[in-house]
Design an enzyme around this catalytic site. Structure first.
Site, PDB file in Angstrom:
ATOM      1  N   ARG A 197      -9.751  45.570  80.475  1.00 19.32           N
ATOM      2  CA  ARG A 197     -11.314  46.014  80.598  1.00 19.32           C
ATOM      3  C   ARG A 197     -11.743  46.668  79.170  1.00 19.32           C
ATOM      4  NH1 ARG A 197     -11.870  43.700  84.571  1.00 19.32           N
ATOM      5  NH2 ARG A 197     -12.767  44.210  86.463  1.00 19.32           N
TER       6      ARG A 197
ATOM      7  N   HIS B 245     -14.970  37.022  79.565  1.00 18.31           N
ATOM      8  CA  HIS B 245     -14.315  37.373  80.702  1.00 18.31           C
ATOM      9  C   HIS B 245     -14.109  36.468  81.720  1.00 18.31           C
ATOM     10  CE1 HIS B 245     -14.470  41.747  82.961  1.00 18.31           C
ATOM     11  NE2 HIS B 245     -13.324  40.653  83.616  1.00 18.31           N
TER      12      HIS B 245
ATOM     13  N   GLU C  25     -21.014  44.179  78.465  1.00 20.17           N
ATOM     14  CA  GLU C  25     -20.884  42.775  78.781  1.00 20.17           C
ATOM     15  C   GLU C  25     -22.169  42.291  79.165  1.00 20.17           C
ATOM     16  OE1 GLU C  25     -17.544  41.791  81.331  1.00 20.17           O
ATOM     17  OE2 GLU C  25     -16.134  42.490  79.568  1.00 20.17           O
TER      18      GLU C  25
HETATM   19  C1  MLT Z   1     -10.850  41.468  87.956  1.00 18.08           C
HETATM   20  O1  MLT Z   1     -11.015  42.675  87.732  1.00 18.08           O
HETATM   21  O2  MLT Z   1     -10.666  40.964  88.946  1.00 18.08           O
HETATM   22  C2  MLT Z   1     -11.359  40.483  86.649  1.00 18.08           C
HETATM   23  O3  MLT Z   1     -11.641  41.194  85.625  1.00 18.08           O
HETATM   24  C3  MLT Z   1     -12.178  39.389  86.974  1.00 18.08           C
HETATM   25  C4  MLT Z   1     -13.602  40.096  87.496  1.00 18.08           C
HETATM   26  O4  MLT Z   1     -14.006  41.238  86.973  1.00 18.08           O
HETATM   27  O5  MLT Z   1     -13.856  39.574  88.336  1.00 18.08           O
END
Ligand code: MLT
Length: 317
Positions: A236, A283, A265
């Site tokens: 993150r 991401h 982001e």
């Molecule tokens: C997650 O937390 O599953 C991944 O970072 C992907 C997303 O954010 O959807």
């Protein structure tokens, strides 16, 4: 009882089908891209479940605007976009799908590592510009190097397994796991973050964003990092202090970075993103066909289980 389900971020068709085919579900609405106010107006109409990915911010105000809401399903792992305290106070269950994306994120972490270590994006851009610059792209080998993993949960452990297959030594720092548990996940336990940073040729971050982990890799941490280290994050944004990383890249202490996540982001073409020794992706670590189909099926099952009062596999709140 029958259920109405609202989905505010696009999920794979497999999950939609499971929800639509459930005999106790009367309505499944998919409306991605709404503003916060538009979504609040929709939820005020009495939906029982909300399914989101990371784009929708599930704030206290949104939950307060949703009188019938019983469950929020996060199609993915990270729940930093959901106000968990507000959900708890209102008795709203929060579930996620934490197993479905492990392989995808671990593979992307390795992809970033290879890309940084062997300058793959830069070499490709040079070829596409018609050049043949062999001397410009001297890389480093991974075999025999040490990978320090910060956060040895499912994804950290999956990265460690793959790294061992490459002949890397793996160190692990995770204050929530005992030395025995870390060893069982295939990493040498390191109880002190500074010690891990000092010993690792590659440092990879795999912790959620919490008040405790925000800025975990800050200027003080980069002052301790082994000179010439590569830094990776598919976890993150916010866990790495981006200003501090940029300074460490500019003074040469950090040789390169592979980043899939950013504090804001999309970040735009910041100095960090455009730095010549940074490989950046938007991401997408969890973005594989297989992982997204699994995520959607898992979250559909979990949301239905929550609505039906059945035992839950991945209850966050
Ligand atoms: C997650 O937390 O599953 C991944 O970072 C992907 C997303 O954010 O959807």
């Amino acid at each position: 009882m029958t259920w109405r389900i609202f989905i505010s971020d696009r999920i794979h068709e497999d999950g939609l089908a499971r929800l639509r085919e459930a005999e106790d579900v009367t309505e499944v609405v998919l409306k991605p891209g709404l503003t916060a106010a538009e979504l609040a107006r929709e939820l005020a109409q009495g939906y029982h479940a909300l399914v989101v990915r990371s784009r929708t911010k599930v704030t206290r105000e949104l939950l307060e605007a949703a009188p019938a809401l019983r469950v929020v399903g996060r199609a993915g792992v990270g729940v930093d976009n959901i106000d968990l305290e507000a959900a708890r106070e209102r008795g709203i269950v929060v579930v996620n799908a934490p197993e479905a994306t492990t392989d995808a994120v671990a593979e992307h972490t390795l992809a970033l590592l290879f890309a940084v270590a062997r300058h793959i994006p830069q070499a490709d851009a040079s070829m596409k510009a018609g050049r043949w610059e062999k001397k410009a792209f001297m890389g480093v080998e991974l075999a025999g190097k040490t990978l320090g993993i910060i956060g040895v949960g499912r994804i950290g452990a999956a990265v460690a397994r793959r790294a061992r297959g490459l002949g890397m030594q793996t160190l692990g720092y995770d204050p929530y796991l005992s030395a025995e548990a870390l060893a069982a996940r295939g990493v040498e336990p390191v109880t002190d973050l500074a010690a891990l940073l000092a010993r690792s040729d590659v440092v990879s971050v795999h912790v959620p964003l919490t008040p405790e982990t925000r800025g975990l890799l800050n200027a003080a941490a980069f002052a301790r990092i082994k000179p010439g280290a590569i830094v990776l994050s598919t976890a993150r944004g916010g866990v790495i202090d981006e200003e501090a990383l940029l300074a460490a890249l500019e003074d040469g202490r950090v040789a390169g970075a592979g980043l899939d996540v950013f504090e804001h982001e999309p970040p735009g073409a910041t100095r960090l993103v455009t730095h010549p020794r940074v490989v950046a992706t938007p991401h997408v670590a969890a973005q594989t066909r297989e992982a997204q189909a699994r995520v959607a099926r898992d979250i559909a099952d979990e949301v239905l289980a929550a609505l039906r009062g059945r035992p839950l596999r991945w209850r966050v709140v």
